[in-house]
Design a protein around this motif. Structure first.
Motif, PDB file in Angstrom:
ATOM      1  N   ARG A   1       1.874  51.294 -50.620  1.00 54.56           N
ATOM      2  CA  ARG A   1       2.734  50.906 -51.746  1.00 54.56           C
ATOM      3  C   ARG A   1       3.738  52.002 -52.072  1.00 54.56           C
ATOM      4  NH1 ARG A   1       1.120  46.377 -54.832  1.00 54.56           N
ATOM      5  NH2 ARG A   1      -0.903  45.629 -54.179  1.00 54.56           N
ATOM      6  N   ALA A   2       3.295  53.249 -52.024  1.00 55.63           N
ATOM      7  CA  ALA A   2       4.205  54.358 -52.298  1.00 55.63           C
ATOM      8  C   ALA A   2       5.267  54.455 -51.207  1.00 55.63           C
ATOM      9  CB  ALA A   2       3.422  55.662 -52.393  1.00 55.63           C
ATOM     10  N   LEU A   3       4.875  54.230 -49.960  1.00 58.40           N
ATOM     11  CA  LEU A   3       5.841  54.242 -48.865  1.00 58.40           C
ATOM     12  C   LEU A   3       6.847  53.106 -49.022  1.00 58.40           C
ATOM     13  CD1 LEU A   3       6.853  55.364 -46.196  1.00 58.40           C
ATOM     14  CD2 LEU A   3       5.157  53.939 -45.039  1.00 58.40           C
ATOM     15  N   HIS A   4       6.375  51.934 -49.417  1.00 63.45           N
ATOM     16  CA  HIS A   4       7.245  50.790 -49.651  1.00 63.45           C
ATOM     17  C   HIS A   4       8.269  51.113 -50.742  1.00 63.45           C
ATOM     18  CE1 HIS A   4       8.181  46.721 -51.250  1.00 63.45           C
ATOM     19  NE2 HIS A   4       8.198  46.421 -49.972  1.00 63.45           N
ATOM     20  N   ALA A   5       7.797  51.693 -51.840  1.00 64.73           N
ATOM     21  CA  ALA A   5       8.692  52.058 -52.932  1.00 64.73           C
ATOM     22  C   ALA A   5       9.690  53.115 -52.485  1.00 64.73           C
ATOM     23  CB  ALA A   5       7.879  52.566 -54.124  1.00 64.73           C
ATOM     24  N   ARG A   6       9.244  54.073 -51.688  1.00 61.54           N
ATOM     25  CA  ARG A   6      10.135  55.118 -51.194  1.00 61.54           C
ATOM     26  C   ARG A   6      11.210  54.539 -50.288  1.00 61.54           C
ATOM     27  NH1 ARG A   6       7.532  60.198 -48.388  1.00 61.54           N
ATOM     28  NH2 ARG A   6       6.796  60.501 -50.502  1.00 61.54           N
ATOM     29  N   LEU A   7      10.845  53.590 -49.428  1.00 63.60           N
ATOM     30  CA  LEU A   7      11.824  52.973 -48.535  1.00 63.60           C
ATOM     31  C   LEU A   7      12.868  52.188 -49.315  1.00 63.60           C
ATOM     32  CD1 LEU A   7       9.468  51.806 -45.669  1.00 63.60           C
ATOM     33  CD2 LEU A   7      11.272  53.524 -45.496  1.00 63.60           C
ATOM     34  N   LEU A   8      12.443  51.445 -50.334  1.00 59.87           N
ATOM     35  CA  LEU A   8      13.403  50.699 -51.144  1.00 59.87           C
ATOM     36  C   LEU A   8      14.301  51.635 -51.945  1.00 59.87           C
ATOM     37  CD1 LEU A   8      11.270  47.683 -52.371  1.00 59.87           C
ATOM     38  CD2 LEU A   8      12.939  47.760 -50.517  1.00 59.87           C
ATOM     39  N   ASP A   9      13.747  52.733 -52.425  1.00 58.56           N
ATOM     40  CA  ASP A   9      14.548  53.727 -53.135  1.00 58.56           C
ATOM     41  C   ASP A   9      15.564  54.357 -52.188  1.00 58.56           C
ATOM     42  OD1 ASP A   9      15.180  55.286 -55.455  1.00 58.56           O
ATOM     43  OD2 ASP A   9      14.193  56.974 -54.462  1.00 58.56           O
ATOM     44  N   ASN A  10      15.144  54.594 -50.962  1.00 56.30           N
ATOM     45  CA  ASN A  10      16.032  55.149 -49.944  1.00 56.30           C
ATOM     46  C   ASN A  10      17.189  54.188 -49.668  1.00 56.30           C
ATOM     47  OD1 ASN A  10      17.211  56.314 -47.727  1.00 56.30           O
ATOM     48  ND2 ASN A  10      15.306  56.611 -46.609  1.00 56.30           N
ATOM     49  N   ALA A  11      16.890  52.908 -49.566  1.00 56.02           N
ATOM     50  CA  ALA A  11      17.938  51.916 -49.320  1.00 56.02           C
ATOM     51  C   ALA A  11      18.936  51.880 -50.475  1.00 56.02           C
ATOM     52  CB  ALA A  11      17.319  50.545 -49.103  1.00 56.02           C
ATOM     53  N   ALA A  12      18.424  51.941 -51.701  1.00 59.79           N
ATOM     54  CA  ALA A  12      19.317  51.932 -52.862  1.00 59.79           C
ATOM     55  C   ALA A  12      20.197  53.177 -52.875  1.00 59.79           C
ATOM     56  CB  ALA A  12      18.500  51.845 -54.146  1.00 59.79           C
TER      57      ALA A  12
ATOM     58  N   TRP B   1      27.066  54.293 -44.164  1.00 58.93           N
ATOM     59  CA  TRP B   1      25.994  54.205 -45.149  1.00 58.93           C
ATOM     60  C   TRP B   1      25.653  52.764 -45.498  1.00 58.93           C
ATOM     61  CZ3 TRP B   1      22.787  57.860 -45.459  1.00 58.93           C
ATOM     62  CH2 TRP B   1      23.185  59.171 -45.243  1.00 58.93           C
ATOM     63  N   PHE B   2      26.659  51.871 -45.493  1.00 55.08           N
ATOM     64  CA  PHE B   2      26.355  50.458 -45.713  1.00 55.08           C
ATOM     65  C   PHE B   2      25.531  49.898 -44.559  1.00 55.08           C
ATOM     66  CE2 PHE B   2      29.885  49.926 -48.903  1.00 55.08           C
ATOM     67  CZ  PHE B   2      29.061  49.501 -49.914  1.00 55.08           C
ATOM     68  N   ALA B   3      25.776  50.378 -43.341  1.00 53.82           N
ATOM     69  CA  ALA B   3      25.003  49.907 -42.189  1.00 53.82           C
ATOM     70  C   ALA B   3      23.597  50.497 -42.186  1.00 53.82           C
ATOM     71  CB  ALA B   3      25.726  50.271 -40.901  1.00 53.82           C
ATOM     72  N   ALA B   4      23.418  51.677 -42.769  1.00 56.27           N
ATOM     73  CA  ALA B   4      22.105  52.336 -42.765  1.00 56.27           C
ATOM     74  C   ALA B   4      21.159  51.745 -43.814  1.00 56.27           C
ATOM     75  CB  ALA B   4      22.272  53.834 -43.013  1.00 56.27           C
ATOM     76  N   ALA B   5      21.687  51.160 -44.865  1.00 53.47           N
ATOM     77  CA  ALA B   5      20.825  50.633 -45.935  1.00 53.47           C
ATOM     78  C   ALA B   5      19.905  49.508 -45.465  1.00 53.47           C
ATOM     79  CB  ALA B   5      21.679  50.176 -47.115  1.00 53.47           C
ATOM     80  N   PRO B   6      20.372  48.519 -44.685  1.00 52.06           N
ATOM     81  CA  PRO B   6      19.457  47.449 -44.271  1.00 52.06           C
ATOM     82  C   PRO B   6      18.300  47.931 -43.399  1.00 52.06           C
ATOM     83  CG  PRO B   6      21.712  46.748 -43.994  1.00 52.06           C
ATOM     84  CD  PRO B   6      21.746  48.203 -44.329  1.00 52.06           C
ATOM     85  N   LEU B   7      18.480  49.047 -42.705  1.00 49.15           N
ATOM     86  CA  LEU B   7      17.394  49.573 -41.878  1.00 49.15           C
ATOM     87  C   LEU B   7      16.195  49.949 -42.746  1.00 49.15           C
ATOM     88  CD1 LEU B   7      16.450  50.440 -39.063  1.00 49.15           C
ATOM     89  CD2 LEU B   7      17.410  52.688 -39.562  1.00 49.15           C
TER      90      LEU B   7
END
Length: 89
Positions: A32-43, A64-70
């Motif tokens: 769950r923490a990894l999931h939250a970190r990944l979504l925070d990274n995308a934002a 950076w727009f292309a890196a967010a969906p990853l």
């Protein structure tokens, strides 16, 4: 003859397990923490892209727009793993 011992260009500060030999191992984070970190990274990537676009740096903004969906894709893959991520209510 003198021998000079060269110091590294970057001195490690803080408990960085990679930079400081003998430091304690970093504990693995929960899914769950990894999931939250990944979504925070995308934002953060989307915000960075918006800043670059406002600064008229289109090449950086496109990157950076292309890196967010990853990061979002990685979070989704983690979410679909049944063994590591309990379903949310």
């Amino acid at each position: 003859m003198f021998i000079a011992i060269a110091r590294p260009a970057v001195e490690p500060t803080g408990p960085d397990a990679v930079a400081v030999p003998g430091s304690p191992a970093v504990a693995p984070i929960t899914p769950r923490a990894l999931h939250a970190r990944l979504l925070d990274n995308a934002a953060a990537r989307r915000m960075r892209a918006q800043e670059r676009r406002l600064a008229h740096r289109e090449d950086d903004a496109l990157y950076w727009f292309a890196a967010a969906p990853l990061a979002i894709r990685k979070a989704g893959e983690l979410r679909r793993e049944n063994r590591s991520f309990a379903p949310l209510p």
